[in-house]
Design an enzyme around this catalytic site. Structure first.
Site, PDB file in Angstrom:
ATOM      1  N   TYR A  17     -10.393  23.155 -14.577  1.00 39.13           N
ATOM      2  CA  TYR A  17     -11.029  21.915 -15.035  1.00 39.13           C
ATOM      3  C   TYR A  17     -12.278  21.657 -14.192  1.00 39.13           C
ATOM      4  CZ  TYR A  17     -11.518  16.770 -15.177  1.00 39.13           C
ATOM      5  OH  TYR A  17     -11.985  15.488 -15.251  1.00 39.13           O
TER       6      TYR A  17
ATOM      7  N   ARG B 163       0.827  -1.213   0.000  1.00 39.97           N
ATOM      8  CA  ARG B 163       0.000   0.000   0.000  1.00 39.97           C
ATOM      9  C   ARG B 163       0.860   1.261   0.000  1.00 39.97           C
ATOM     10  NH1 ARG B 163      -2.558   1.723   4.413  1.00 39.97           N
ATOM     11  NH2 ARG B 163      -3.064  -0.340   5.194  1.00 39.97           N
TER      12      ARG B 163
ATOM     13  N   LYS C 257      -4.337  10.756 -19.155  1.00 37.43           N
ATOM     14  CA  LYS C 257      -4.415  11.471 -20.437  1.00 37.43           C
ATOM     15  C   LYS C 257      -3.143  11.246 -21.257  1.00 37.43           C
ATOM     16  CE  LYS C 257      -8.220  12.741 -18.436  1.00 37.43           C
ATOM     17  NZ  LYS C 257      -8.293  13.930 -17.624  1.00 37.43           N
TER      18      LYS C 257
ATOM     19  N   ASP D 135      -1.732  22.137 -12.243  1.00 38.64           N
ATOM     20  CA  ASP D 135      -2.228  20.960 -12.956  1.00 38.64           C
ATOM     21  C   ASP D 135      -1.784  21.131 -14.408  1.00 38.64           C
ATOM     22  OD1 ASP D 135      -3.692  19.094 -14.419  1.00 38.64           O
ATOM     23  OD2 ASP D 135      -5.510  19.321 -13.211  1.00 38.64           O
TER      24      ASP D 135
END
Ligand code: PLP
Length: 401
Positions: A96, A44, A194, A169
């Site tokens: 966004y 994890r 993306k 971003d």
């Protein structure tokens, strides 16, 4: 070394057990300890594939540390987890849409002050920062879907002067075109879903930090607490996609620029939004801030929602779909995607330019626009003929002058 070289070779990777030039997938959740060596512990907190993604992104961005996540949104949650009630965050008014919603919901639930401001307007940002202490400025470069370009060096200087950190971003730019940390930003976020992956077949995210400091360790702790590390199989797919990133960015930038210039000449098109066009409000800045192209995202506007929706529905090569950065070009009526609360211009059509041949994409846009023009003329003709209904206008007949 150039980004293209680091990416093509995945940082000269050699599999330690086989000598293979492709990384292996290591799905083991836990690892045998040798004495007190706990370099690889429980899965994890990380895995070898995520670690390779991170070391490559550190080099590409010029950062001090990186963390790979199971989604861009998970990376955002790790940043939000470092905020405290009463903290103040500035976000770009053109952020966004989905992140605007997610950050807004978080701020409301946890008592974080949220201010929306046009980050391309330095005076407005300075006024905003002067009114109250601010923890974080959350920018996007270029912003979506108008592809505005904030001056990152100026924003970083302003934020730091007021004790705030700057997050960028840079999903749509990628480190191939723009490196925000080298301009003074503190943190870069990518939706690796993306362009970094580039094949539209996985969801992933990355954070890259300028400093390996206490703030950064809070984000790493959040990733572990949320269980949001990028899993080994997804990491392997992402690494495979990243090998061609530089080449893909070069191609989509060339094609998008050609299509944007062509669209700007079409009479049905009211506006084209692309940082590579002379008429873009931050074109000069974009030339300095971006290297080797302006990316594959562009938008254009028709008169109204109905015209834009009808145009999109006629696409034959562009796929009618949301998202970006895939090999196939995508087209969408942005306001329909964002929903009722959207403040996106109603006639805005967003394109994610892919890897197809430019001529085929341009031909598709031409037939979409021509069909739209014909329909408008036909409607006008039918209205005229309704007054003197002698000859019916057949649905397929050419428009009358
Ligand atoms: C898609 C996207 C995100 C969200 O990333 P996910 O990987 O879908 O969670 C964030 N920022 C931008 C600019 C995006 O396009």
């Amino acid at each position: 070394m150039h980004a293209a070289t680091i990416l093509a070779q995945l940082d000269h990777v050699t599999d330690p057990s086989t000598g293979g030039l492709v990384p292996s997938i290591h799905p083991s959740v836990t690892h045998a300890r040798q004495g007190s060596d706990i370099a690889l512990g429980y899965a994890r907190s990380g895995n070898s594939g995520a670690a390779l993604v991170e070391s490559i992104l550190i080099q590409l961005e010029g950062g001090a540390a990186a963390a790979a996540f199971g989604a861009g949104a998970a990376a955002a949650q790790a940043v939000l987890a470092t905020l405290r009630p009463g903290d103040r965050v500035l976000i770009d008014s053109g952020l966004y849409y989905e992140f605007g919603r997610i950050i807004g919901a978080f701020a409301q639930r946890f008592g974080v002050g949220l201010v929306r401001v046009d980050l391309c307007d330095p005076d407005a940002v300075a006024r905003c920062l002067a009114t109250a202490p601010t923890r974080l400025v959350w920018a996007e470069c270029p912003s979506n879907p108008l592809w505005r370009v904030p001056d990152l060096a100026a924003l970083a200087a302003l934020a730091h002067r007021h004790g705030a950190r700057l997050l960028v971003d840079a999903t749509a730019a990628t480190p191939v075109l723009c490196r925000p940390l080298t301009l003074g930003a503190d943190l870069v976020l990518h939706s690796a879903t993306k362009y970094l992956n580039g094949h539209g077949d996985l969801v992933a995210g990355v954070l890259v930090a300028a400093e390996d400091d206490a703030w950064w360790h809070e984000m790493l702790a959040a990733r572990e607490a949320h269980g949001s590390v990028l899993p080994p199989f997804e990491a392997w797919l992402l690494l495979r996609g990243m090998r061609s990133l530089a080449l893909r960015m070069e191609r989509v930038s060339e094609t998008a620029r050609a299509l944007a210039s062509w669209l700007a000449l079409q009479p049905q098109v009211r506006a084209v939004h692309y940082p590579g066009l002379l008429q873009h409000p931050e074109h000069e800045l974009a030339r300095r801030q971006f290297k080797g192209g302006f990316g594959g995202m562009l938008s254009f506007e028709l008169g109204d929602s109905a015209a834009a929706i009808a145009l999109c529905s006629r696409a034959k090569i562009f796929r009618l779909s949301t998202s970006l950065g895939s090999p196939e070009s995508l087209i969408e009526h942005r306001r329909s995607t964002e929903g009722e609360a959207s403040d996106c211009p109603p006639g805005l059509v967003r394109l994610s330019v892919g890897l197809e041949h430019q001529d085929d994409l341009q031909a598709d846009l031409r037939q979409m626009l021509c069909a739209e023009g014909l329909k408008r003329m036909r409607e006008a003709a039918i209205l005229q003929e309704a007054a003197a209904p002698v000859v019916a206008v057949g649905l397929c007949s050419p428009p009358r002058p």
